[in-house]
Design an enzyme around this catalytic site. Structure first.
Site, PDB file in Angstrom:
ATOM      1  N   ASP A  72      -8.075  -7.399   0.439  1.00 15.49           N
ATOM      2  CA  ASP A  72      -7.137  -7.637   1.541  1.00 15.49           C
ATOM      3  C   ASP A  72      -7.764  -7.145   2.830  1.00 15.49           C
ATOM      4  OD1 ASP A  72      -5.471  -5.106   2.878  1.00 15.49           O
ATOM      5  OD2 ASP A  72      -6.524  -4.622   1.034  1.00 15.49           O
TER       6      ASP A  72
ATOM      7  N   ASP B 242       0.857  -1.187   0.000  1.00 17.17           N
ATOM      8  CA  ASP B 242       0.000   0.000   0.000  1.00 17.17           C
ATOM      9  C   ASP B 242       0.895   1.239   0.000  1.00 17.17           C
ATOM     10  OD1 ASP B 242       0.987   0.207   2.548  1.00 17.17           O
ATOM     11  OD2 ASP B 242      -0.891  -0.224   3.550  1.00 17.17           O
TER      12      ASP B 242
END
Length: 380
Positions: A270, A96
Site C-alpha cells: 500500500d 493500520d
C-alpha cells in the site's frame, strides 16, 4: 487447526524467484495476490468513488485508524454499521494501527510501556494510544484486516534502541491479541520490525510467528533507507514468515519496489504515492513519470499513456489534463488519480501473469528499461 477469518491460498510459485501467485479470502470477498492496495486515509480514496475503484480492480483498500479515531470517531462509525457501510464499500478493507502516524509525530510524542502520548494534530490536545485502544478502535471500524499496534523505529536508529523497541512491539502485539474482541470476523496481523538489523528482524519475526497471527506485515521500511537496503531487509525477513499466510509490505508504492518486493515473496502493498503525486500532476506511465502540468504539454493532444486502457487515457488528452490542473479543477485531479491507481493495480496484474509464465525477471528488466530506471542501480 485454527479457523482464521483471513486465509491465504497459494496458487503457484515462480520458478526463478521467491514470487508467489495466490489469493486472500476475506469476509468481504477474495482478491488476487500480489496486490497493490489504494489508500483511503479518511474513509475515502481521495477523489475516487467506490465504483471507480471497483472498475480499476481494487479488491481491497486501506483506511487509517489514527485519522478515523480523531475524525469522525470510531464509535460513530460503529453506530453507522461499520466502515464498509459508512463508506459504501462492500469489498475488503485493511486498517493500520496508528503506529506509523505516531512515528510521524516524532517531535510531539512520548513512548512508554503502556503506550504513546502525543498531540492531536487537529487541535493540539493530549492523546493516548495503547495496544488495547488501537485494537478497540479497529474492532469498532470493522475492517477485514487489522494491524497490531507497533513502534516504527527510524531505519538508522542505534542497535540498542531498536532492540528495546522490537521487544516492546512484541509485548504490545501480545496485548493486542488478548484485547481483540472480534477474532472470528477480523484478521489481526503482527508487524515485524527491526530496522536494518538481521538478528533483530529474526527475533521480531520469531516472537510474532509464535503468536500465530493470520498474517504478517513487514514494517519499518520506505522510511528513508535506500532501495538496496530495503531489498536486503526483505531478503532476510520474508523467508522467516509462514508460507501459508499473507505477507504485507507496508507503505511501499514505487513501481520498482513493488516488483522487487514480489520477487522476495511479498503479497500485499500500500502507499499514498500514486494519488498524492497525481494531484500535483505527476503521472506514472509505461515510459516513466510524466509531469503533465509542464508547458510542453499545452498542445499535446495525445493520451497520457499510449499503452494504457484506463478511462483517463481512453477519453482525455495531455493538453486537457494540463488545463484542468493549471486551473485547479478537481476533475483533473480525479482523472490523474484514477490513471495512477489503474497503472499500479494493472502493473500487479501483469506481475501475476509473469509469475504464471515463470518470466518475472525478464518482465522486471523490460519494465525498468521502459520506465527509465537505471537497471544497474536497481540490482536485486
Amino acid at each position: 487447526m485454527t479457523n482464521y477469518p483471513i486465509t491465504y491460498r497459494l496458487i503457484k510459485k515462480e520458478k526463478h524467484t521467491g514470487a508467489r501467485l495466490g489469493e486472500i479470502i476475506t469476509p468481504h470477498g477474495t482478491f488476487p495476490t500480489p496486490m497493490f492496495m489504494p489508500v483511503g486515509t479518511q474513509a475515502t480514496v481521495k477523489t475516487q468513488s467506490p465504483e471507480e475503484l471497483k472498475e480499476i480492480g481494487s479488491g481491497i483498500i486501506l483506511s487509517n485508524t489514527y485519522h478515523l479515531w480523531l475524525r469522525p470517531g470510531d464509535e460513530l462509525i460503529a453506530r453507522a454499521g461499520g466502515l464498509h457501510k459508512f463508506m459504501n464499500w462492500d469489498q475488503a478493507i485493511l486498517t493500520d494501527s496508528g503506529g506509523f502516524q505516531v512515528y510521524s509525530l516524532a517531535d510531539s510524542r512520548n513512548i512508554t510501556e503502556e503506550g504513546v502520548t502525543f498531540k492531536n494534530h487537529l487541535n493540539g490536545s493530549k492523546m493516548f494510544l495503547s495496544p488495547e485502544k488501537a485494537i478497540s478502535i479497529q474492532n469498532n471500524l470493522g475492517s477485514d484486516i487489522m494491524m497490531s499496534f507497533d513502534e516504527c523505529p527510524q531505519f538508522y536508529q542505534p542497535y540498542d534502541y531498536v532492540k528495546k523497541s522490537i521487544e516492546r512491539t512484541s509485548r504490545w502485539a501480545e496485548r493486542g491479541l488478548k484485547a481483540h474482541r472480534r477474532p472470528h470476523d477480523q484478521g489481526l496481523f503482527g508487524i515485524v520490525q527491526g530496522a536494518g538489523f538481521e538478528d533483530l528482524r529474526r527475533q521480531s519475526a520469531a516472537d510474532l510467528v509464535s503468536m500465530d497471527f493470520p498474517g504478517y506485515s513487514i514494517g519499518g521500511l520506505a522510511v528513508g533507507e535506500s532501495h538496496a537496503e530495503m531489498n536486503a531487509v526483505l531478503d532476510f525477513t520474508t523467508p522467516l514468515l509462514p508460507e501459508n499466510k499473507p505477507r504485507y509490505l507496508m507503505g511501499v508504492g514505487a513501481p520498482d519496489s513493488l516488483i522487487d518486493g514480489v520477487i522476495r515473496g511479498v503479497d500485499m502493498f500500500d502507499c499514498v504515492l500514486p494519488t498524492r503525486i497525481a494531484r500535483n500532476g505527476t503521472c506514472m506511465t509505461s515510459e516513466g513519470r510524466l509531469v503533465v502540468k509542464n508547458a510542453k504539454f499545452a498542445e499535446d493532444f495525445t493520451p497520457l499513456d499510449h499503452h494504457c486502457d484506463c478511462y483517463t487515457c481512453q477519453h482525455y488528452t495531455r493538453a486537457y489534463l494540463r488545463h484542468l490542473l493549471k486551473a485547479d479543477e478537481t476533475f483533473g485531479m480525479r482523472l490523474t488519480s484514477y490513471h495512477n491507481l489503474y497503472f499500479l493495480v494493472n502493473l500487479m496484474k501483469q506481475v501475476r501473469q509473469a509469475i504464471l509464465d515463470d518470466n518475472l525477471l525478464e518482465f522486471r528488466q523490460d519494465f525498468l528499461e521502459r520506465y527509465g530506471y537505471n537497471s544497474s542501480s536497481r540490482n536485486f
